[in-house]
Design a protein around this motif. Structure first.
Motif, PDB file in Angstrom:
ATOM      1  N   GLN A  65    -115.222  34.386  36.435  1.00 12.95           N
ATOM      2  CA  GLN A  65    -114.176  33.372  36.370  1.00 12.95           C
ATOM      3  C   GLN A  65    -114.766  31.977  36.606  1.00 12.95           C
ATOM      4  N   GLY A  66    -115.999  31.964  37.115  1.00 18.26           N
ATOM      5  CA  GLY A  66    -116.696  30.689  37.286  1.00 18.26           C
ATOM      6  C   GLY A  66    -116.895  29.953  35.963  1.00 18.26           C
ATOM      7  N   PHE A  67    -116.678  30.651  34.844  1.00 20.38           N
ATOM      8  CA  PHE A  67    -116.756  29.975  33.547  1.00 20.38           C
ATOM      9  C   PHE A  67    -115.576  29.028  33.347  1.00 20.38           C
ATOM     10  N   SER A  68    -114.483  29.280  34.075  1.00 15.04           N
ATOM     11  CA  SER A  68    -113.301  28.449  33.843  1.00 15.04           C
ATOM     12  C   SER A  68    -112.797  27.748  35.095  1.00 15.04           C
ATOM     13  N   GLN A  69    -113.272  28.168  36.276  1.00 12.65           N
ATOM     14  CA  GLN A  69    -112.793  27.528  37.500  1.00 12.65           C
ATOM     15  C   GLN A  69    -113.943  27.313  38.468  1.00 12.65           C
ATOM     16  N   ASN A  70    -113.752  26.373  39.372  1.00 12.97           N
ATOM     17  CA  ASN A  70    -114.774  26.099  40.378  1.00 12.97           C
ATOM     18  C   ASN A  70    -114.655  27.114  41.508  1.00 12.97           C
ATOM     19  N   PRO A  74    -116.639  29.160  44.541  1.00 18.43           N
ATOM     20  CA  PRO A  74    -117.867  29.010  45.340  1.00 18.43           C
ATOM     21  C   PRO A  74    -118.940  30.002  44.900  1.00 18.43           C
ATOM     22  N   ASN A  75    -120.130  29.514  44.661  1.00 19.26           N
ATOM     23  CA  ASN A  75    -121.255  30.317  44.166  1.00 19.26           C
ATOM     24  C   ASN A  75    -120.906  31.044  42.868  1.00 19.26           C
ATOM     25  N   GLY A  76    -119.866  30.567  42.179  1.00 18.09           N
ATOM     26  CA  GLY A  76    -119.309  31.301  41.042  1.00 18.09           C
ATOM     27  C   GLY A  76    -120.320  31.593  39.960  1.00 18.09           C
ATOM     28  N   MET A  77    -120.994  30.568  39.470  1.00 13.89           N
ATOM     29  CA  MET A  77    -122.024  30.783  38.466  1.00 13.89           C
ATOM     30  C   MET A  77    -123.273  30.036  38.933  1.00 13.89           C
ATOM     31  N   CYS A  78    -124.314  30.084  38.103  1.00 15.07           N
ATOM     32  CA  CYS A  78    -125.625  29.655  38.594  1.00 15.07           C
ATOM     33  C   CYS A  78    -125.645  28.216  39.130  1.00 15.07           C
ATOM     34  N   VAL A  79    -125.037  27.279  38.431  1.00 18.02           N
ATOM     35  CA  VAL A  79    -125.121  25.887  38.875  1.00 18.02           C
ATOM     36  C   VAL A  79    -124.355  25.705  40.183  1.00 18.02           C
ATOM     37  N   GLU A  80    -123.220  26.397  40.300  1.00 21.12           N
ATOM     38  CA  GLU A  80    -122.458  26.315  41.555  1.00 21.12           C
ATOM     39  C   GLU A  80    -123.278  26.921  42.690  1.00 21.12           C
ATOM     40  N   LEU A  81    -123.964  28.001  42.406  1.00 25.52           N
ATOM     41  CA  LEU A  81    -124.781  28.645  43.440  1.00 25.52           C
ATOM     42  C   LEU A  81    -125.891  27.694  43.910  1.00 25.52           C
ATOM     43  N   LEU A  82    -126.518  27.025  42.965  1.00 25.77           N
ATOM     44  CA  LEU A  82    -127.586  26.087  43.352  1.00 25.77           C
ATOM     45  C   LEU A  82    -127.006  24.929  44.157  1.00 25.77           C
ATOM     46  N   ASN A  83    -125.800  24.541  43.808  1.00 28.65           N
ATOM     47  CA  ASN A  83    -125.137  23.454  44.532  1.00 28.65           C
ATOM     48  C   ASN A  83    -124.697  23.919  45.924  1.00 28.65           C
ATOM     49  N   ASP A  84    -124.053  25.071  45.988  1.00 22.39           N
ATOM     50  CA  ASP A  84    -123.494  25.534  47.253  1.00 22.39           C
ATOM     51  C   ASP A  84    -124.563  26.026  48.219  1.00 22.39           C
ATOM     52  N   THR A  85    -125.661  26.558  47.678  1.00 23.14           N
ATOM     53  CA  THR A  85    -126.629  27.234  48.532  1.00 23.14           C
ATOM     54  C   THR A  85    -127.983  26.522  48.609  1.00 23.14           C
ATOM     55  N   CYS A  86    -128.392  25.883  47.542  1.00 27.35           N
ATOM     56  CA  CYS A  86    -129.765  25.363  47.496  1.00 27.35           C
ATOM     57  C   CYS A  86    -129.843  23.833  47.456  1.00 27.35           C
ATOM     58  N   GLY A  87    -128.753  23.171  47.699  1.00 25.17           N
ATOM     59  CA  GLY A  87    -128.782  21.716  47.856  1.00 25.17           C
ATOM     60  C   GLY A  87    -128.934  20.916  46.579  1.00 25.17           C
ATOM     61  N   VAL A  88    -128.676  21.540  45.447  1.00 30.33           N
ATOM     62  CA  VAL A  88    -128.762  20.797  44.178  1.00 30.33           C
ATOM     63  C   VAL A  88    -127.461  20.012  43.998  1.00 30.33           C
ATOM     64  N   PRO A  89    -127.539  18.710  43.750  1.00 29.50           N
ATOM     65  CA  PRO A  89    -126.307  17.933  43.591  1.00 29.50           C
ATOM     66  C   PRO A  89    -125.452  18.481  42.454  1.00 29.50           C
ATOM     67  N   ARG A  90    -124.144  18.490  42.684  1.00 28.57           N
ATOM     68  CA  ARG A  90    -123.238  18.997  41.638  1.00 28.57           C
ATOM     69  C   ARG A  90    -123.012  17.895  40.613  1.00 28.57           C
ATOM     70  N   VAL A 147    -119.034  23.197  36.070  1.00 28.95           N
ATOM     71  CA  VAL A 147    -120.289  22.534  35.699  1.00 28.95           C
ATOM     72  C   VAL A 147    -121.228  23.569  35.113  1.00 28.95           C
ATOM     73  N   THR A 148    -121.999  23.156  34.153  1.00 27.47           N
ATOM     74  CA  THR A 148    -122.834  24.086  33.408  1.00 27.47           C
ATOM     75  C   THR A 148    -124.298  23.650  33.508  1.00 27.47           C
ATOM     76  N   PRO A 149    -125.228  24.522  33.138  1.00 32.24           N
ATOM     77  CA  PRO A 149    -126.636  24.118  33.130  1.00 32.24           C
ATOM     78  C   PRO A 149    -126.887  22.877  32.265  1.00 32.24           C
ATOM     79  N   GLU A 150    -126.121  22.740  31.195  1.00 30.43           N
ATOM     80  CA  GLU A 150    -126.262  21.554  30.343  1.00 30.43           C
ATOM     81  C   GLU A 150    -125.947  20.293  31.148  1.00 30.43           C
ATOM     82  N   ASP A 151    -124.876  20.356  31.951  1.00 30.82           N
ATOM     83  CA  ASP A 151    -124.503  19.200  32.771  1.00 30.82           C
ATOM     84  C   ASP A 151    -125.613  18.883  33.770  1.00 30.82           C
ATOM     85  N   LEU A 152    -126.220  19.946  34.307  1.00 33.23           N
ATOM     86  CA  LEU A 152    -127.289  19.754  35.292  1.00 33.23           C
ATOM     87  C   LEU A 152    -128.458  18.997  34.657  1.00 33.23           C
TER      88      LEU A 152
END
Lengths: 529, 300
Positions: B165-170, B172-188, B262-267
């Motif tokens: 569902q992370g494809f359509s909603q924010n 937490p840790n839903g998809m890869c970019v959210e996981l990097l943001n929530d867990t690894c300090g990558v800016p969203r 947010v998607t890898p493209e956005d990153l």
């Protein structure tokens, strides 16, 4: 005497009359008329209409007549008395023809062709009938402000049975000649031609979205400017006769390397429902390579890389065609699949102002008698214009302890290469050397090239590496049979290392047992730091 | 008593140290063996993000393509061995042939687990060892997915999993970019807006892909016994992505706008061009080397 004069005058009069008649006859032509007949008065967008200019009475030597066609829709293809009109623009389009006889007489005629979006099914599992444009879930997008547009959409099978594949193609034009840099997407799949099944199971006409966009126009992060139209395919209430499905997979990071599988479905109408036996598969790849024949449904093919494809285009579409044949050689079914490859290097130049070099190097270093390790490196510049000028090399020394930070050193280009320039479409060879005394605790030496290009000043990039230690990132092969197989593969290929693809090739050729293909699992999972 | 305990402890400690050394001597030696040298990203240091370029054989390629994007996965380089936070989700984790009405096992789809494996070498699955972009200094070195599936698809740690569902909603840790943001300090990065027709087009494309995939894997006999499996499976996937409901095998409302994902493209596009470069890859290979081999079982 008088009688003679009368006869002479009569003869002259007859001669003059004959000349007048002859002159008149040479200039005279029968009355004729022309009208234009369209095979369909109303059509769906991108459906070709055949228009016939019919001269009455029929001319004896039609090749001596000329026909000049014009249309408010713009696009009329063909010549002579019969042409085709095809457009995606809804509305009434007047088609005008001027016909000129061999005598030079001109007559003209018109026809009106109406292009109208038809009723179609929308929705997937439980589709509804869309009768009004405002109910269209994927409405057409027409943008007069954009310098590009879709000029043709073709469908290889306008009517299909359930499960049958259809190939949809799109063509675009750009006012600044940049059509090759647009990104096409058909039913969401990027490519100038795409093979798909109709998205539904209920019989009826379906609309396939066809989109062309320009990712270069919008600022970073903004939605891409695009135009959109539809291709129409009728799904009939029937099951497809024998059909051949082709699927693909990319087995390595090299996107030109593609693995295919063909699967035969169904059986000919009236035939017993059992899986038909295929004796051979004949593959052609759409890239000018010779076709191949296999007895199994699997094939692997390496398409031309960006250097071989050449510059000037963002996305190349190759249409792969497979024929399943029976033992007599008769074609049982044909399948098609599109393979779309991007010119990434050229795209990087446009989007990131970066000239990326292709770096070729041997993954395993040579060990000299002195204990020094060496790796031969070739930098290739596939750009036709830019020269890569190297200013330095950045060495990143990766320690064998996984949790230690790498050390970074900037070194001279001359440590590896004799020259510091790579000419357009040129190459530069060099040798990376490393002795144990440099550092015994380093497991990998990663080198990035640094520089700028001439004349455009793009950032130059590229990287290569040497493995100097085997204490990190290495799994020992425990299975004795697999170990033997790998040793045999290296002996057969006369190589100091083999890839998974090498092993697959030897297994396929029957030189190794399939058990050798077992993959390492990846070692232990690291603990969080 | 206390003294005995101290002496006893010292002896025990000495014995333990001795035993450890003798164990190491006894169990490990150098042998010439066949080894698999793992693939590496040559220009990525620990803490750098690697964003995978989309490949046509990617399961989510239809959706990504329909959104006009180029990248399918993002991860952080964990250490100098080029191990990464997490692999792409392994679609084979979803069991097929669950029932005729639900061809895909709904229990496997929601959640699906954050990537199939965490802290892996990128070449253990080619899915995560594709060309792409390196974003220098995007995250934290030593960061990994907190929860993951091991190679046998066993859940190894608890926590929040990947969620289609992370494809359509924010989520937490839903998809890869959210996981990097929530867990690894990558800016969203700032989310993009996807119109209802873009989402519908993407959903249709995904439907088509799943339908084709299932159809190409079922024989006529399966189709006879389990009619409509391809259609139901395709609907399950789309419904899970859009509404988080893997039990729904029908066609829902797929014409919805998406505003906060947010998607890898956005990153990639939001990251400064000066700090991003194409990933240089060195794929894995087999070779023969003298390596230190330890056999733990013989030490017992």
């Amino acid at each position: 005497m008088r009688k003679k004069i009368v006869l002479r005058r009569g003869a002259i009069a007859i001669a003059v009359l004959a000349i007048v008649v002859a002159l008149f006859a040479s200039r005279w032509e029968r009355t004729w008329s022309v009208r234009v007949v369209a095979d369909e008065a109303t059509v769906a967008p991108w459906t070709a209409v055949t228009l016939h200019a019919k001269v009455s009475p029929s001319p004896e030597r039609e090749s001596e007549w000329t026909w000049k066609w014009t249309s408010t829709a713009g696009v009329v293809s063909g010549n002579g008395s019969m042409v085709q009109l095809k457009t995606g623009t809804p509305g009434e389009h007047r088609v005008h023809v001027v016909v000129r006889s061999p005598r030079g007489t001109e007559r003209s005629a018109d026809a009106i062709v109406t292009v109208k979006a038809p009723e179609f099914m929308a929705g997937l599992a439980t589709p509804i009938l869309v009768t009004q444009p405002e109910d269209d879930p994927i409405p057409d997008v027409v943008r007069a402000d954009l310098p590009f547009r879709i000029v043709d959409v073709t469908v290889d099978k306008p009517e299909v049975c359930r499960g049958e594949r259809v190939m949809v193609s799109v063509r675009a034009e750009h006012d600044e000649g940049k059509a090759d840099w647009l990104v096409p997407a058909i039913a969401g799949r990027v490519g100038w031609s795409v093979s798909l099944v109709v998205p539904g199971s209920k019989p009826g006409r379906y609309k396939i979205p066809v989109q062309v966009g320009d990712p270069g126009r919008a600022p970073a992060g903004a939605p891409i400017d695009y135009v959109q139209t539809g291709a129409y395919v009728v799904l009939k209430d029937c099951e497809g006769a024998m059909s051949l499905w082709v699927t693909s997979q990319q087995p390595t990071p090299d996107e030109e390397d593609v693995r295919f599988r063909a699967t035969l479905f169904g059986s000919a109408p009236g035939a017993p429902r059992e899986q038909p036996r295929v004796a051979s598969y004949v593959w052609s790849f759409g890239d000018d390579s010779p076709s191949t024949t296999t007895t199994t449904p699997d094939e692997r093919h390496v398409f031309p890389n960006e250097e071989a494809r050449g510059p000037g285009k963002r996305i190349f579409t190759f249409v792969v065609r497979v024929e399943a044949r029976d033992e007599s050689g008769a074609v049982m079914a044909t399948g098609k699949l599109d393979v779309n490859l991007r010119n990434h290097h050229e795209e990087l130049k446009l989007t990131d102002r970066r000239l990326q070099l292709i770096v070729v190097f041997h993954p395993e270093p040579k060990k000299e008698e002195s204990g020094e390790r060496t790796v031969d490196v070739t930098l290739k510049n596939i750009d036709p214009v830019e020269t890569a000028n190297l200013s330095a090399l950045e060495f990143r020394l990766m320690p064998c302890a996984a949790d230690q930070a790498p050390s970074v050193q900037r070194r001279s280009v001359s440590e590896v290469f004799r020259s510091a320039s790579v000419l357009p479409r040129g190459a530069l060879e060099g040798r990376l050397r490393w002795s144990k005394t440099d550092s015994a605790e380093v497991c990998n030496v990663d080198v990035s090239v640094i520089g700028t290009s001439h004349p455009s000043g793009f950032t130059v990039g590229g990287a290569f590496s040497m493995r100097t230690g085997y204490d990190l990132g290495v799994d020992v092969v425990d299975d004795p049979d697999q170990s033997k197989g790998i040793a045999r593969a290296m002996a057969l290929l006369h190589k100091s290392f083999v890839t998974q693809e090498d092993l697959e090739g030897l297994v396929k050729a029957g030189d190794l047992p399939p058990a050798v293909l077992k993959r390492p699992t990846g070692g232990p999972v690291p603990r969080p730091r | 008593m206390k003294r005995h305990l101290v002496i006893g402890s010292a002896v025990g400690l000495a014995f333990a140290i001795f035993a450890h050394d003798s164990t190491a001597e006894a169990c490990c030696d150098y042998q010439t063996r066949q080894v698999w040298v793992h693939g590496r990203y040559l220009n990525a240091a620990p803490g750098d993000a690697v964003v995978n370029q989309l490949t046509s054989s990617s399961m989510i390629a239809p959706i990504i393509n329909a959104l006009g994007e180029r990248f399918s996965h993002s991860m952080i380089v964990y250490d100098t061995a080029s191990r990464v936070t997490h692999n792409v989700s392994d679609i084979s984790y979803i069991q097929t042939g669950w029932t005729c009405t639900h061809p895909l096992d709904p229990y496997n789809m929601h959640p699906i687990g954050p990537g199939a494996q965490a802290g892996v070498y990128p070449d253990t699955s080619f899915n995560s060892f594709m060309a792409g972009m390196v974003l220098h200094g995007a995250g934290k070195a030593g960061c990994w997915a907190q929860e993951y599936m091991d190679t046998n698809h066993n859940r190894v740690a608890g926590g929040i999993g990947y969620d289609l569902q992370g494809f359509s909603q924010n989520v937490p840790n839903g998809m890869c970019v959210e996981l990097l943001n929530d867990t690894c300090g990558v800016p969203r990065p700032a989310p993009k807006y996807y119109s209802a027709s873009t989402v519908y087009s993407a959903a249709s494309a995904m439907y088509n892909a799943v339908y084709s995939q299932v159809h190409s894997q079922t024989s006529w006999i399966t189709d006879l016994l389990c009619g409509g499996a391809a259609d139901s499976a395709a609907n399950q996937v789309i419904n899970t992505m859009l509404t988080g409901d893997p039990w729904n095998t029908g066609h829902g409302n797929w014409s919805v706008a998406i505003t906060n994902v947010v998607t890898p493209e956005d990153l990639v596009t939001s990251y400064p061009a000066a700090k991003r470069e194409p990933a240089s890859l060195s794929p894995g290979y087999y070779t023969t080397k003298e390596v230190r081999v330890c056999t733990p079982n013989k030490c017992l």
